[in-house]
Design a protein around this motif. Sequence first.
Motif, PDB file in Angstrom:
ATOM      1  N   ILE A  94      38.741  -2.404   8.572  1.00 22.52           N
ATOM      2  CA  ILE A  94      39.499  -3.541   8.939  1.00 22.52           C
ATOM      3  C   ILE A  94      39.214  -4.771   8.536  1.00 22.52           C
ATOM      4  N   GLY A  95      37.825  -4.936   8.989  1.00 21.80           N
ATOM      5  CA  GLY A  95      37.084  -6.325   8.628  1.00 21.80           C
ATOM      6  C   GLY A  95      37.362  -6.661   7.190  1.00 21.80           C
ATOM      7  N   GLU A  96      36.906  -5.854   6.315  1.00 22.96           N
ATOM      8  CA  GLU A  96      36.841  -5.707   4.857  1.00 22.96           C
ATOM      9  C   GLU A  96      38.282  -6.299   4.362  1.00 22.96           C
ATOM     10  N   VAL A  97      39.379  -5.681   5.011  1.00 17.69           N
ATOM     11  CA  VAL A  97      40.767  -6.141   4.589  1.00 17.69           C
ATOM     12  C   VAL A  97      41.006  -7.838   5.029  1.00 17.69           C
ATOM     13  N   ALA A  98      40.563  -7.743   6.009  1.00 15.58           N
ATOM     14  CA  ALA A  98      40.851  -9.226   6.730  1.00 15.58           C
ATOM     15  C   ALA A  98      40.072 -10.104   5.905  1.00 15.58           C
ATOM     16  N   ASP A  99      38.867  -9.806   5.546  1.00 13.21           N
ATOM     17  CA  ASP A  99      38.161 -10.804   4.679  1.00 13.21           C
ATOM     18  C   ASP A  99      38.619 -10.792   3.502  1.00 13.21           C
ATOM     19  N   PHE A 100      38.935  -9.874   2.671  1.00 17.65           N
ATOM     20  CA  PHE A 100      39.507 -10.031   1.281  1.00 17.65           C
ATOM     21  C   PHE A 100      40.767 -10.721   1.800  1.00 17.65           C
ATOM     22  N   PHE A 104      38.364  -9.128  -7.706  1.00 13.82           N
ATOM     23  CA  PHE A 104      38.841 -10.593  -7.466  1.00 13.82           C
ATOM     24  C   PHE A 104      37.785 -11.555  -7.871  1.00 13.82           C
ATOM     25  N   GLY A 105      36.455 -11.299  -8.089  1.00 15.93           N
ATOM     26  CA  GLY A 105      35.556 -12.273  -8.599  1.00 15.93           C
ATOM     27  C   GLY A 105      34.964 -12.937  -7.226  1.00 15.93           C
ATOM     28  N   PHE A 106      35.006 -12.610  -6.102  1.00 14.45           N
ATOM     29  CA  PHE A 106      34.265 -13.132  -5.135  1.00 14.45           C
ATOM     30  C   PHE A 106      33.722 -11.994  -4.251  1.00 14.45           C
ATOM     31  N   ASP A 114      42.439 -18.336   0.713  1.00 12.04           N
ATOM     32  CA  ASP A 114      41.588 -19.607   0.097  1.00 12.04           C
ATOM     33  C   ASP A 114      41.358 -19.832  -0.850  1.00 12.04           C
ATOM     34  N   GLY A 115      41.938 -19.073  -1.741  1.00 15.60           N
ATOM     35  CA  GLY A 115      41.820 -19.539  -3.195  1.00 15.60           C
ATOM     36  C   GLY A 115      40.383 -19.204  -3.964  1.00 15.60           C
ATOM     37  N   LYS A 116      39.770 -18.105  -3.457  1.00 15.89           N
ATOM     38  CA  LYS A 116      38.483 -17.784  -3.847  1.00 15.89           C
ATOM     39  C   LYS A 116      38.578 -16.788  -5.067  1.00 15.89           C
ATOM     40  N   THR A 117      39.815 -16.331  -5.465  1.00 18.36           N
ATOM     41  CA  THR A 117      40.212 -15.403  -6.711  1.00 18.36           C
ATOM     42  C   THR A 117      39.880 -16.164  -8.055  1.00 18.36           C
TER      43      THR A 117
END
Length: 569
Positions: free
Chosen positions: A165-171, A155-157, A177-180
Amino acid sequence: MRGTPPGVRTLSDYRREWLVKDVVAGVVLTTLLVPQGMAYAELAGLPPITGLYTSVLCLLAYAVFGPSRILVLGPDSSLGPMIAATILPLIAADGDPERAVALASVLALMVGAITLLAGVAKLGFIADLISKPTMIGYMNGLALTILIGQLPKLFGFSTDADGLIGEVADFASGVADGKTVPAAVTVGSLGIVLVLVLQRWLPKIPAVLVMVLLAMGASALFDLDDHGVRLVGELPQGLPPLTMPDIRFDDLAPLSVGALGIALVSLADTISNASAFAARSGQEVRGSEEMVAIGSANLAAGLFQGFPVSTSGSRTAVAERAGARTQLTGIVGALLIVLMLVLVPGLFRSLPQPALAAVVITASLSLADGAGTRRLWQQRKAEFLLCIAAFLGVALLGVLAGIAVAVGLSILNVFRRAWWPYNAVLGRVPGVEGYHDIRSYPDAEQLPGLVIHRFDAPLFFANAKSFRGEVLRLARGEPPPRWILIAAEPVTDVDTTAADVLEDLDRTLNELGINLVFAELKDPVRRKVERYELTRTIDPGHFFPTVEAAVAAFREETGTDAEWTPGPR
Protein backbone atom coordinates in the motif's frame (compact mmCIF):
# COMPACT_ATOMS: atom_id res chain seq x y z
CA MET A 1 29.25 -45.77 -6.57
CA ARG A 2 27.65 -44.92 -3.23
CA GLY A 3 28.87 -41.65 -1.78
CA THR A 4 29.90 -40.32 -5.19
CA PRO A 5 28.35 -36.91 -6.02
CA PRO A 6 25.66 -37.21 -8.72
CA GLY A 7 27.57 -34.92 -11.09
CA VAL A 8 30.58 -37.23 -10.97
CA ARG A 9 28.33 -40.23 -11.64
CA THR A 10 26.95 -38.46 -14.70
CA LEU A 11 30.47 -37.72 -15.93
CA SER A 12 31.39 -41.42 -15.72
CA ASP A 13 28.80 -42.34 -18.36
CA TYR A 14 29.02 -39.15 -20.45
CA ARG A 15 28.54 -39.67 -24.18
CA ARG A 16 30.66 -37.88 -26.74
CA GLU A 17 27.66 -37.01 -28.90
CA TRP A 18 26.23 -34.92 -26.03
CA LEU A 19 29.16 -32.47 -26.00
CA VAL A 20 28.12 -30.19 -28.87
CA LYS A 21 24.52 -30.03 -27.62
CA ASP A 22 25.60 -29.18 -24.09
CA VAL A 23 27.98 -26.44 -25.27
CA VAL A 24 25.39 -24.87 -27.58
CA ALA A 25 22.76 -25.02 -24.84
CA GLY A 26 25.24 -23.40 -22.43
CA VAL A 27 25.80 -20.50 -24.82
CA VAL A 28 22.05 -20.02 -25.28
CA LEU A 29 21.47 -20.25 -21.54
CA THR A 30 24.07 -17.57 -20.82
CA THR A 31 22.09 -15.06 -22.87
CA LEU A 32 19.35 -15.42 -20.26
CA LEU A 33 21.52 -15.86 -17.17
CA VAL A 34 23.30 -12.52 -17.44
CA PRO A 35 20.38 -10.06 -17.73
CA GLN A 36 18.17 -12.04 -15.36
CA GLY A 37 20.98 -12.42 -12.83
CA MET A 38 21.53 -8.67 -12.72
CA ALA A 39 17.81 -7.90 -12.68
CA TYR A 40 17.02 -10.32 -9.85
CA ALA A 41 19.96 -9.01 -7.82
CA GLU A 42 18.46 -5.53 -7.96
CA LEU A 43 15.06 -7.02 -7.09
CA ALA A 44 16.73 -8.38 -3.94
CA GLY A 45 18.10 -4.91 -3.13
CA LEU A 46 21.68 -5.78 -4.14
CA PRO A 47 24.21 -4.52 -6.73
CA PRO A 48 23.68 -6.13 -10.18
CA ILE A 49 27.13 -7.75 -10.16
CA THR A 50 26.14 -10.00 -7.23
CA GLY A 51 23.61 -11.69 -9.49
CA LEU A 52 26.42 -12.79 -11.80
CA TYR A 53 28.61 -14.00 -8.92
CA THR A 54 25.67 -15.97 -7.61
CA SER A 55 24.91 -17.50 -11.00
CA VAL A 56 28.48 -18.72 -11.50
CA LEU A 57 28.88 -20.36 -8.09
CA CYS A 58 25.48 -22.02 -7.88
CA LEU A 59 25.77 -23.44 -11.41
CA LEU A 60 29.16 -24.99 -10.63
CA ALA A 61 28.00 -26.38 -7.27
CA TYR A 62 24.85 -27.90 -8.72
CA ALA A 63 26.84 -29.44 -11.58
CA VAL A 64 28.74 -31.44 -8.94
CA PHE A 65 25.97 -32.26 -6.46
CA GLY A 66 22.75 -31.99 -8.47
CA PRO A 67 20.94 -35.24 -9.37
CA SER A 68 18.99 -33.70 -12.26
CA ARG A 69 20.77 -33.69 -15.60
CA ILE A 70 19.34 -30.38 -16.83
CA LEU A 71 17.81 -28.48 -13.90
CA VAL A 72 19.15 -24.89 -13.82
CA LEU A 73 19.68 -23.02 -10.54
CA GLY A 74 20.23 -19.33 -10.07
CA PRO A 75 18.80 -16.04 -8.81
CA ASP A 76 15.02 -16.27 -8.83
CA SER A 77 12.23 -13.73 -9.06
CA SER A 78 10.20 -15.47 -6.34
CA LEU A 79 13.08 -15.22 -3.84
CA GLY A 80 14.12 -11.64 -4.63
CA PRO A 81 11.37 -9.90 -2.62
CA MET A 82 11.93 -12.29 0.30
CA ILE A 83 15.65 -11.49 0.34
CA ALA A 84 14.93 -7.77 0.15
CA ALA A 85 12.32 -7.99 2.93
CA THR A 86 14.89 -9.74 5.14
CA ILE A 87 17.98 -7.60 4.60
CA LEU A 88 16.68 -4.10 3.84
CA PRO A 89 15.33 -3.45 7.38
CA LEU A 90 18.81 -4.32 8.72
CA ILE A 91 20.67 -1.89 6.50
CA ALA A 92 21.51 1.57 7.77
CA ALA A 93 19.65 4.59 6.45
CA ASP A 94 22.35 5.25 3.85
CA GLY A 95 21.70 1.82 2.27
CA ASP A 96 25.32 0.64 2.48
CA PRO A 97 25.69 -1.85 -0.44
CA GLU A 98 28.62 -3.66 1.21
CA ARG A 99 26.55 -4.39 4.29
CA ALA A 100 23.65 -5.49 2.08
CA VAL A 101 25.91 -7.97 0.28
CA ALA A 102 27.28 -9.30 3.59
CA LEU A 103 23.76 -9.82 4.95
CA ALA A 104 22.62 -11.52 1.75
CA SER A 105 25.66 -13.79 1.81
CA VAL A 106 24.95 -14.88 5.38
CA LEU A 107 21.34 -15.43 4.36
CA ALA A 108 22.55 -17.73 1.56
CA LEU A 109 24.75 -19.63 4.02
CA MET A 110 21.82 -20.07 6.39
CA VAL A 111 19.52 -21.27 3.60
CA GLY A 112 22.26 -23.61 2.43
CA ALA A 113 22.72 -25.05 5.92
CA ILE A 114 18.97 -25.55 6.41
CA THR A 115 18.43 -27.29 3.08
CA LEU A 116 21.62 -29.33 3.36
CA LEU A 117 20.70 -30.62 6.81
CA ALA A 118 17.14 -31.29 5.65
CA GLY A 119 18.50 -33.31 2.73
CA VAL A 120 20.87 -35.34 4.91
CA ALA A 121 17.99 -36.01 7.33
CA LYS A 122 15.73 -36.95 4.38
CA LEU A 123 13.13 -34.32 5.26
CA GLY A 124 11.85 -33.85 1.72
CA PHE A 125 8.27 -33.82 3.00
CA ILE A 126 8.93 -30.29 4.33
CA ALA A 127 8.34 -29.03 0.79
CA ASP A 128 4.74 -30.28 1.09
CA LEU A 129 3.90 -27.80 3.85
CA ILE A 130 2.42 -25.42 1.28
CA SER A 131 -0.65 -26.75 -0.52
CA LYS A 132 -1.20 -25.88 -4.18
CA PRO A 133 -4.10 -23.44 -3.56
CA THR A 134 -2.10 -21.49 -0.98
CA MET A 135 0.99 -21.56 -3.21
CA ILE A 136 -1.07 -20.16 -6.09
CA GLY A 137 -2.33 -17.38 -3.83
CA TYR A 138 1.17 -16.72 -2.50
CA MET A 139 2.63 -16.50 -6.01
CA ASN A 140 -0.20 -14.24 -7.19
CA GLY A 141 0.50 -11.91 -4.26
CA LEU A 142 4.22 -12.09 -4.97
CA ALA A 143 3.64 -11.21 -8.63
CA LEU A 144 1.62 -8.14 -7.65
CA THR A 145 4.22 -7.11 -5.06
CA ILE A 146 7.06 -7.39 -7.58
CA LEU A 147 5.11 -5.53 -10.25
CA ILE A 148 4.25 -2.61 -7.97
CA GLY A 149 7.78 -2.51 -6.57
CA GLN A 150 9.32 -2.21 -10.05
CA LEU A 151 7.02 0.54 -11.34
CA PRO A 152 9.09 3.44 -9.90
CA LYS A 153 12.25 2.09 -11.57
CA LEU A 154 10.30 1.67 -14.81
CA PHE A 155 9.25 5.33 -14.56
CA GLY A 156 12.78 6.52 -13.79
CA PHE A 157 12.61 7.37 -10.09
CA SER A 158 12.79 5.62 -6.72
CA THR A 159 10.71 5.46 -3.54
CA ASP A 160 11.44 4.58 0.08
CA ALA A 161 8.05 3.06 0.86
CA ASP A 162 7.63 -0.18 2.77
CA GLY A 163 4.72 -2.48 1.99
CA LEU A 164 2.41 -2.75 -1.00
CA ILE A 165 0.00 0.00 0.00
CA GLY A 166 2.84 2.38 0.83
CA GLU A 167 4.56 1.61 -2.48
CA VAL A 168 1.37 2.27 -4.43
CA ALA A 169 0.87 5.57 -2.60
CA ASP A 170 4.49 6.69 -3.09
CA PHE A 171 4.46 5.70 -6.76
CA ALA A 172 1.25 7.62 -7.39
CA SER A 173 2.68 10.59 -5.50
CA GLY A 174 5.90 10.46 -7.53
CA VAL A 175 3.98 10.43 -10.81
CA ALA A 176 1.76 13.28 -9.60
CA ASP A 177 4.83 15.32 -8.58
CA GLY A 178 6.31 15.02 -12.07
CA LYS A 179 9.21 12.67 -11.20
CA THR A 180 8.51 10.50 -14.25
CA VAL A 181 11.35 10.29 -16.78
CA PRO A 182 9.67 9.94 -20.22
CA ALA A 183 12.68 8.23 -21.79
CA ALA A 184 12.75 5.66 -18.98
CA VAL A 185 9.05 4.89 -19.35
CA THR A 186 9.51 4.50 -23.10
CA VAL A 187 12.45 2.11 -22.81
CA GLY A 188 10.87 0.04 -20.04
CA SER A 189 7.40 -0.17 -21.57
CA LEU A 190 8.69 -1.09 -25.01
CA GLY A 191 10.95 -3.67 -23.36
CA ILE A 192 7.98 -5.31 -21.63
CA VAL A 193 5.93 -5.39 -24.83
CA LEU A 194 8.81 -6.78 -26.84
CA VAL A 195 9.56 -9.59 -24.37
CA LEU A 196 5.90 -10.59 -24.08
CA VAL A 197 5.36 -10.55 -27.84
CA LEU A 198 8.48 -12.59 -28.59
CA GLN A 199 7.72 -15.10 -25.82
CA ARG A 200 4.19 -15.48 -27.17
CA TRP A 201 4.77 -15.61 -30.91
CA LEU A 202 8.47 -16.52 -31.34
CA PRO A 203 9.33 -18.61 -28.27
CA LYS A 204 12.57 -19.97 -29.76
CA ILE A 205 14.08 -16.48 -29.93
CA PRO A 206 15.82 -15.36 -26.67
CA ALA A 207 13.37 -12.55 -25.95
CA VAL A 208 15.21 -11.12 -22.94
CA LEU A 209 18.53 -10.99 -24.79
CA VAL A 210 16.96 -9.29 -27.82
CA MET A 211 15.31 -6.69 -25.60
CA VAL A 212 18.52 -6.06 -23.63
CA LEU A 213 20.61 -5.63 -26.79
CA LEU A 214 18.06 -3.24 -28.31
CA ALA A 215 17.91 -1.25 -25.07
CA MET A 216 21.70 -0.97 -25.00
CA GLY A 217 21.66 0.12 -28.64
CA ALA A 218 19.03 2.75 -27.89
CA SER A 219 21.09 3.95 -24.93
CA ALA A 220 24.15 4.51 -27.14
CA LEU A 221 22.18 5.96 -30.03
CA PHE A 222 20.04 8.41 -28.08
CA ASP A 223 22.37 9.14 -25.12
CA LEU A 224 19.69 8.00 -22.68
CA ASP A 225 21.81 8.87 -19.65
CA ASP A 226 21.65 12.53 -20.77
CA HIS A 227 17.84 12.20 -20.74
CA GLY A 228 17.71 11.11 -17.09
CA VAL A 229 17.77 7.33 -17.64
CA ARG A 230 19.94 5.46 -15.14
CA LEU A 231 22.38 2.93 -16.58
CA VAL A 232 23.93 -0.17 -15.03
CA GLY A 233 27.45 1.21 -15.48
CA GLU A 234 30.80 -0.56 -15.38
CA LEU A 235 30.82 -3.90 -13.54
CA PRO A 236 33.77 -4.89 -11.31
CA GLN A 237 36.34 -7.00 -13.15
CA GLY A 238 36.87 -10.67 -12.24
CA LEU A 239 35.38 -12.82 -9.49
CA PRO A 240 35.34 -12.04 -5.77
CA PRO A 241 37.65 -13.97 -3.42
CA LEU A 242 36.41 -16.54 -0.93
CA THR A 243 34.81 -14.30 1.69
CA MET A 244 33.40 -14.95 5.15
CA PRO A 245 30.78 -12.19 5.48
CA ASP A 246 31.06 -9.95 8.54
CA ILE A 247 27.78 -9.04 10.23
CA ARG A 248 26.58 -8.12 13.72
CA PHE A 249 25.39 -10.74 16.20
CA ASP A 250 21.97 -9.12 16.50
CA ASP A 251 21.44 -9.62 12.73
CA LEU A 252 21.30 -13.40 13.12
CA ALA A 253 17.76 -13.69 14.52
CA PRO A 254 15.95 -11.75 11.75
CA LEU A 255 18.14 -13.42 9.12
CA SER A 256 17.18 -16.85 10.51
CA VAL A 257 13.48 -16.09 10.14
CA GLY A 258 13.98 -15.02 6.53
CA ALA A 259 16.19 -18.03 5.83
CA LEU A 260 13.49 -20.47 6.97
CA GLY A 261 10.90 -18.92 4.66
CA ILE A 262 13.30 -18.74 1.72
CA ALA A 263 14.42 -22.34 2.26
CA LEU A 264 10.82 -23.54 2.27
CA VAL A 265 9.91 -21.73 -0.96
CA SER A 266 13.18 -22.75 -2.60
CA LEU A 267 12.66 -26.41 -1.70
CA ALA A 268 9.04 -26.43 -2.88
CA ASP A 269 10.07 -24.76 -6.14
CA THR A 270 12.99 -27.16 -6.64
CA ILE A 271 11.00 -30.33 -5.96
CA SER A 272 8.13 -29.25 -8.23
CA ASN A 273 10.46 -28.26 -11.09
CA ALA A 274 12.56 -31.40 -10.66
CA SER A 275 9.39 -33.52 -10.79
CA ALA A 276 8.10 -31.78 -13.91
CA PHE A 277 11.33 -32.09 -15.91
CA ALA A 278 12.10 -35.59 -14.63
CA ALA A 279 8.71 -36.75 -15.89
CA ARG A 280 9.61 -35.53 -19.38
CA SER A 281 12.96 -37.30 -19.47
CA GLY A 282 12.00 -40.48 -17.61
CA GLN A 283 14.28 -39.73 -14.65
CA GLU A 284 13.41 -40.32 -11.01
CA VAL A 285 13.14 -37.43 -8.56
CA ARG A 286 15.51 -37.91 -5.65
CA GLY A 287 14.19 -35.34 -3.22
CA SER A 288 16.88 -35.70 -0.55
CA GLU A 289 19.67 -35.40 -3.14
CA GLU A 290 17.98 -32.31 -4.60
CA MET A 291 17.93 -30.75 -1.13
CA VAL A 292 21.61 -31.52 -0.60
CA ALA A 293 22.39 -30.04 -4.02
CA ILE A 294 20.47 -26.82 -3.51
CA GLY A 295 22.03 -26.51 -0.06
CA SER A 296 25.49 -26.87 -1.57
CA ALA A 297 24.67 -24.29 -4.24
CA ASN A 298 23.54 -21.78 -1.62
CA LEU A 299 26.64 -22.37 0.48
CA ALA A 300 28.87 -21.82 -2.54
CA ALA A 301 27.04 -18.60 -3.44
CA GLY A 302 27.20 -17.33 0.15
CA LEU A 303 30.98 -17.77 0.33
CA PHE A 304 31.53 -15.65 -2.80
CA GLN A 305 29.32 -12.59 -2.17
CA GLY A 306 26.18 -14.23 -3.53
CA PHE A 307 22.61 -14.56 -2.26
CA PRO A 308 20.03 -17.39 -1.93
CA VAL A 309 19.09 -19.28 -5.08
CA SER A 310 16.44 -21.64 -6.33
CA THR A 311 15.66 -23.56 -9.48
CA SER A 312 14.20 -21.74 -12.44
CA GLY A 313 11.54 -23.37 -14.59
CA SER A 314 12.00 -20.81 -17.36
CA ARG A 315 15.78 -21.13 -17.55
CA THR A 316 15.58 -24.92 -17.35
CA ALA A 317 13.05 -24.88 -20.21
CA VAL A 318 15.43 -22.74 -22.28
CA ALA A 319 18.27 -25.21 -21.64
CA GLU A 320 16.02 -28.14 -22.52
CA ARG A 321 14.81 -26.55 -25.77
CA ALA A 322 18.42 -25.74 -26.68
CA GLY A 323 19.30 -29.43 -26.45
CA ALA A 324 20.95 -29.69 -23.00
CA ARG A 325 21.82 -33.24 -22.01
CA THR A 326 23.77 -32.81 -18.75
CA GLN A 327 24.94 -30.26 -16.21
CA LEU A 328 27.83 -29.44 -18.54
CA THR A 329 25.36 -26.88 -19.92
CA GLY A 330 25.46 -25.03 -16.58
CA ILE A 331 29.25 -25.28 -16.42
CA VAL A 332 29.52 -23.72 -19.88
CA GLY A 333 27.18 -20.92 -18.79
CA ALA A 334 29.23 -20.28 -15.65
CA LEU A 335 32.52 -20.19 -17.58
CA LEU A 336 31.12 -17.76 -20.14
CA ILE A 337 30.00 -15.40 -17.37
CA VAL A 338 33.50 -15.63 -15.83
CA LEU A 339 35.09 -14.81 -19.20
CA MET A 340 32.80 -11.82 -19.58
CA LEU A 341 33.69 -10.52 -16.12
CA VAL A 342 37.40 -11.02 -16.69
CA LEU A 343 37.71 -9.83 -20.30
CA VAL A 344 34.80 -7.43 -20.96
CA PRO A 345 33.32 -6.23 -17.63
CA GLY A 346 32.05 -3.09 -19.35
CA LEU A 347 29.88 -5.03 -21.80
CA PHE A 348 26.65 -4.03 -20.05
CA ARG A 349 27.67 -0.54 -18.91
CA SER A 350 25.08 1.12 -21.18
CA LEU A 351 22.19 -1.16 -20.16
CA PRO A 352 19.31 1.05 -18.95
CA GLN A 353 17.89 0.30 -15.50
CA PRO A 354 14.32 0.40 -16.87
CA ALA A 355 15.28 -2.54 -19.11
CA LEU A 356 16.17 -4.54 -16.00
CA ALA A 357 12.83 -3.50 -14.52
CA ALA A 358 11.19 -4.84 -17.68
CA VAL A 359 12.97 -8.18 -17.18
CA VAL A 360 11.68 -8.42 -13.61
CA ILE A 361 8.14 -7.34 -14.49
CA THR A 362 7.80 -9.91 -17.27
CA ALA A 363 9.13 -12.55 -14.89
CA SER A 364 6.59 -11.51 -12.25
CA LEU A 365 3.77 -11.94 -14.75
CA SER A 366 4.81 -15.55 -15.22
CA LEU A 367 4.50 -16.13 -11.47
CA ALA A 368 0.79 -15.27 -11.46
CA ASP A 369 -1.60 -18.13 -12.17
CA GLY A 370 -4.93 -16.65 -13.19
CA ALA A 371 -6.11 -19.89 -14.80
CA GLY A 372 -5.35 -21.86 -11.65
CA THR A 373 -7.23 -19.31 -9.53
CA ARG A 374 -10.30 -19.51 -11.79
CA ARG A 375 -10.16 -23.31 -11.68
CA LEU A 376 -10.22 -23.23 -7.87
CA TRP A 377 -13.27 -20.95 -7.98
CA GLN A 378 -15.06 -23.32 -10.34
CA GLN A 379 -14.06 -26.57 -8.64
CA ARG A 380 -13.78 -25.90 -4.89
CA LYS A 381 -14.78 -22.64 -3.23
CA ALA A 382 -13.09 -23.49 0.08
CA GLU A 383 -9.69 -23.84 -1.58
CA PHE A 384 -10.34 -20.68 -3.60
CA LEU A 385 -10.80 -18.83 -0.30
CA LEU A 386 -7.49 -20.28 0.94
CA CYS A 387 -5.87 -18.98 -2.25
CA ILE A 388 -7.32 -15.49 -1.72
CA ALA A 389 -6.28 -15.49 1.96
CA ALA A 390 -2.70 -16.37 0.99
CA PHE A 391 -2.77 -13.64 -1.69
CA LEU A 392 -3.95 -11.04 0.82
CA GLY A 393 -1.35 -12.22 3.32
CA VAL A 394 1.43 -11.39 0.87
CA ALA A 395 -0.16 -8.22 -0.46
CA LEU A 396 -1.06 -6.70 2.91
CA LEU A 397 1.47 -8.18 5.35
CA GLY A 398 4.54 -8.58 3.13
CA VAL A 399 6.32 -11.52 1.53
CA LEU A 400 7.86 -12.98 4.69
CA ALA A 401 4.63 -12.77 6.66
CA GLY A 402 2.88 -14.00 3.53
CA ILE A 403 4.84 -17.26 3.45
CA ALA A 404 4.00 -17.77 7.13
CA VAL A 405 0.34 -17.18 6.30
CA ALA A 406 0.55 -19.63 3.40
CA VAL A 407 2.12 -22.37 5.54
CA GLY A 408 -0.29 -21.69 8.39
CA LEU A 409 -3.31 -21.87 6.10
CA SER A 410 -2.09 -25.13 4.55
CA ILE A 411 -1.66 -26.70 7.99
CA LEU A 412 -5.03 -25.38 9.18
CA ASN A 413 -6.68 -26.79 6.06
CA VAL A 414 -5.27 -30.23 6.85
CA PHE A 415 -6.40 -29.86 10.45
CA ARG A 416 -9.87 -28.70 9.35
CA ARG A 417 -10.33 -31.80 7.19
CA ALA A 418 -9.34 -34.04 10.10
CA TRP A 419 -11.46 -32.01 12.53
CA TRP A 420 -14.64 -32.16 10.44
CA PRO A 421 -14.11 -35.18 8.19
CA TYR A 422 -16.62 -36.59 5.80
CA ASN A 423 -18.89 -39.19 7.38
CA ALA A 424 -21.71 -41.21 5.95
CA VAL A 425 -24.44 -43.77 6.63
CA LEU A 426 -23.97 -46.80 4.40
CA GLY A 427 -26.46 -49.08 2.72
CA ARG A 428 -26.55 -52.03 0.35
CA VAL A 429 -27.01 -51.27 -3.34
CA PRO A 430 -28.45 -54.11 -5.43
CA GLY A 431 -26.01 -55.14 -8.13
CA VAL A 432 -23.10 -53.22 -6.57
CA GLU A 433 -20.67 -55.04 -4.32
CA GLY A 434 -20.10 -53.72 -0.82
CA TYR A 435 -21.83 -50.95 1.16
CA HIS A 436 -22.16 -47.39 -0.08
CA ASP A 437 -23.01 -43.83 0.99
CA ILE A 438 -26.78 -43.34 0.97
CA ARG A 439 -26.25 -39.73 -0.13
CA SER A 440 -24.73 -41.03 -3.35
CA TYR A 441 -27.27 -43.87 -3.59
CA PRO A 442 -30.60 -42.55 -2.18
CA ASP A 443 -32.32 -45.88 -2.86
CA ALA A 444 -29.71 -47.93 -1.02
CA GLU A 445 -31.22 -50.62 1.18
CA GLN A 446 -30.84 -50.70 4.96
CA LEU A 447 -31.53 -53.37 7.55
CA PRO A 448 -34.07 -52.37 10.25
CA GLY A 449 -32.37 -51.91 13.61
CA LEU A 450 -28.88 -51.57 12.10
CA VAL A 451 -27.09 -48.35 11.21
CA ILE A 452 -23.77 -48.63 9.36
CA HIS A 453 -21.71 -45.47 9.87
CA ARG A 454 -18.38 -44.56 8.26
CA PHE A 455 -16.10 -41.84 9.70
CA ASP A 456 -13.38 -40.89 7.19
CA ALA A 457 -10.53 -39.84 9.49
CA PRO A 458 -8.34 -40.99 12.37
CA LEU A 459 -10.01 -40.46 15.76
CA PHE A 460 -8.05 -37.96 17.82
CA PHE A 461 -8.56 -35.20 20.34
CA ALA A 462 -9.85 -32.63 17.84
CA ASN A 463 -12.61 -34.70 16.22
CA ALA A 464 -13.54 -37.23 18.91
CA LYS A 465 -16.45 -35.13 20.20
CA SER A 466 -17.62 -34.54 16.63
CA PHE A 467 -17.67 -38.33 16.14
CA ARG A 468 -19.54 -38.79 19.42
CA GLY A 469 -22.15 -36.18 18.43
CA GLU A 470 -22.77 -37.82 15.07
CA VAL A 471 -23.19 -41.29 16.60
CA LEU A 472 -25.60 -39.95 19.23
CA ARG A 473 -27.61 -38.24 16.50
CA LEU A 474 -27.95 -41.59 14.76
CA ALA A 475 -28.91 -43.20 18.07
CA ARG A 476 -31.85 -40.77 18.39
CA GLY A 477 -33.33 -41.91 15.08
CA GLU A 478 -36.83 -43.31 14.81
CA PRO A 479 -37.15 -46.15 15.32
CA PRO A 480 -33.97 -46.29 17.42
CA PRO A 481 -31.33 -48.70 16.16
CA ARG A 482 -30.21 -51.77 18.09
CA TRP A 483 -26.69 -51.69 16.65
CA ILE A 484 -24.58 -48.81 15.39
CA LEU A 485 -21.90 -50.45 13.28
CA ILE A 486 -18.79 -48.34 12.61
CA ALA A 487 -17.20 -49.19 9.25
CA ALA A 488 -13.77 -48.33 10.64
CA GLU A 489 -11.48 -49.01 7.69
CA PRO A 490 -10.71 -45.23 7.27
CA VAL A 491 -9.92 -44.86 11.01
CA THR A 492 -6.13 -45.07 10.93
CA ASP A 493 -5.52 -44.07 14.54
CA VAL A 494 -7.19 -43.64 17.93
CA ASP A 495 -5.46 -41.43 20.50
CA THR A 496 -6.01 -41.47 24.27
CA THR A 497 -8.52 -38.61 24.20
CA ALA A 498 -10.59 -40.39 21.56
CA ALA A 499 -10.35 -43.62 23.61
CA ASP A 500 -11.90 -41.89 26.63
CA VAL A 501 -14.66 -40.48 24.41
CA LEU A 502 -15.35 -43.95 22.96
CA GLU A 503 -15.57 -45.44 26.44
CA ASP A 504 -18.07 -42.78 27.53
CA LEU A 505 -20.00 -43.15 24.27
CA ASP A 506 -20.31 -46.90 24.66
CA ARG A 507 -21.69 -46.53 28.17
CA THR A 508 -24.23 -43.95 26.97
CA LEU A 509 -25.38 -46.18 24.11
CA ASN A 510 -25.63 -49.21 26.39
CA GLU A 511 -28.00 -47.25 28.66
CA LEU A 512 -30.15 -46.68 25.57
CA GLY A 513 -30.05 -50.37 24.71
CA ILE A 514 -27.79 -49.81 21.69
CA ASN A 515 -24.60 -51.71 20.93
CA LEU A 516 -21.54 -49.91 19.50
CA VAL A 517 -19.87 -52.29 17.05
CA PHE A 518 -16.74 -51.99 14.87
CA ALA A 519 -15.80 -53.64 11.59
CA GLU A 520 -12.59 -53.55 9.50
CA LEU A 521 -10.55 -51.89 12.23
CA LYS A 522 -6.89 -52.09 11.23
CA ASP A 523 -4.68 -54.36 13.34
CA PRO A 524 -2.40 -51.55 14.65
CA VAL A 525 -5.47 -49.55 15.70
CA ARG A 526 -7.08 -52.65 17.28
CA ARG A 527 -3.92 -53.20 19.33
CA LYS A 528 -4.13 -49.61 20.57
CA VAL A 529 -7.77 -50.13 21.53
CA GLU A 530 -6.74 -53.16 23.57
CA ARG A 531 -3.83 -51.29 25.15
CA TYR A 532 -6.23 -48.52 26.18
CA GLU A 533 -8.36 -51.28 27.81
CA LEU A 534 -11.44 -50.17 25.88
CA THR A 535 -12.58 -53.77 25.77
CA ARG A 536 -13.56 -53.38 29.43
CA THR A 537 -16.66 -51.52 28.23
CA ILE A 538 -16.86 -52.36 24.51
CA ASP A 539 -17.63 -56.07 24.12
CA PRO A 540 -14.55 -57.78 22.58
CA GLY A 541 -17.01 -59.77 20.49
CA HIS A 542 -18.17 -56.55 18.83
CA PHE A 543 -15.06 -56.22 16.67
CA PHE A 544 -15.45 -57.85 13.25
CA PRO A 545 -13.04 -58.29 10.34
CA THR A 546 -15.60 -57.20 7.73
CA VAL A 547 -18.90 -55.36 7.53
CA GLU A 548 -20.48 -58.53 6.08
CA ALA A 549 -19.40 -60.52 9.14
CA ALA A 550 -20.84 -57.86 11.44
CA VAL A 551 -24.16 -57.86 9.56
CA ALA A 552 -24.35 -61.66 9.85
CA ALA A 553 -23.61 -61.41 13.60
CA PHE A 554 -26.33 -58.74 13.96
CA ARG A 555 -28.90 -61.07 12.39
CA GLU A 556 -27.81 -63.96 14.59
CA GLU A 557 -27.72 -61.96 17.86
CA THR A 558 -31.01 -60.16 17.30
CA GLY A 559 -32.72 -63.14 15.71
CA THR A 560 -34.08 -60.91 12.97
CA ASP A 561 -35.06 -62.22 9.60
CA ALA A 562 -36.03 -58.77 8.34
CA GLU A 563 -35.24 -57.92 4.76
CA TRP A 564 -33.14 -55.02 3.50
CA THR A 565 -35.49 -52.13 2.80
CA PRO A 566 -34.90 -49.21 0.38
CA GLY A 567 -34.58 -45.60 1.40
CA PRO A 568 -32.50 -43.66 3.94
CA ARG A 569 -33.20 -43.58 7.65
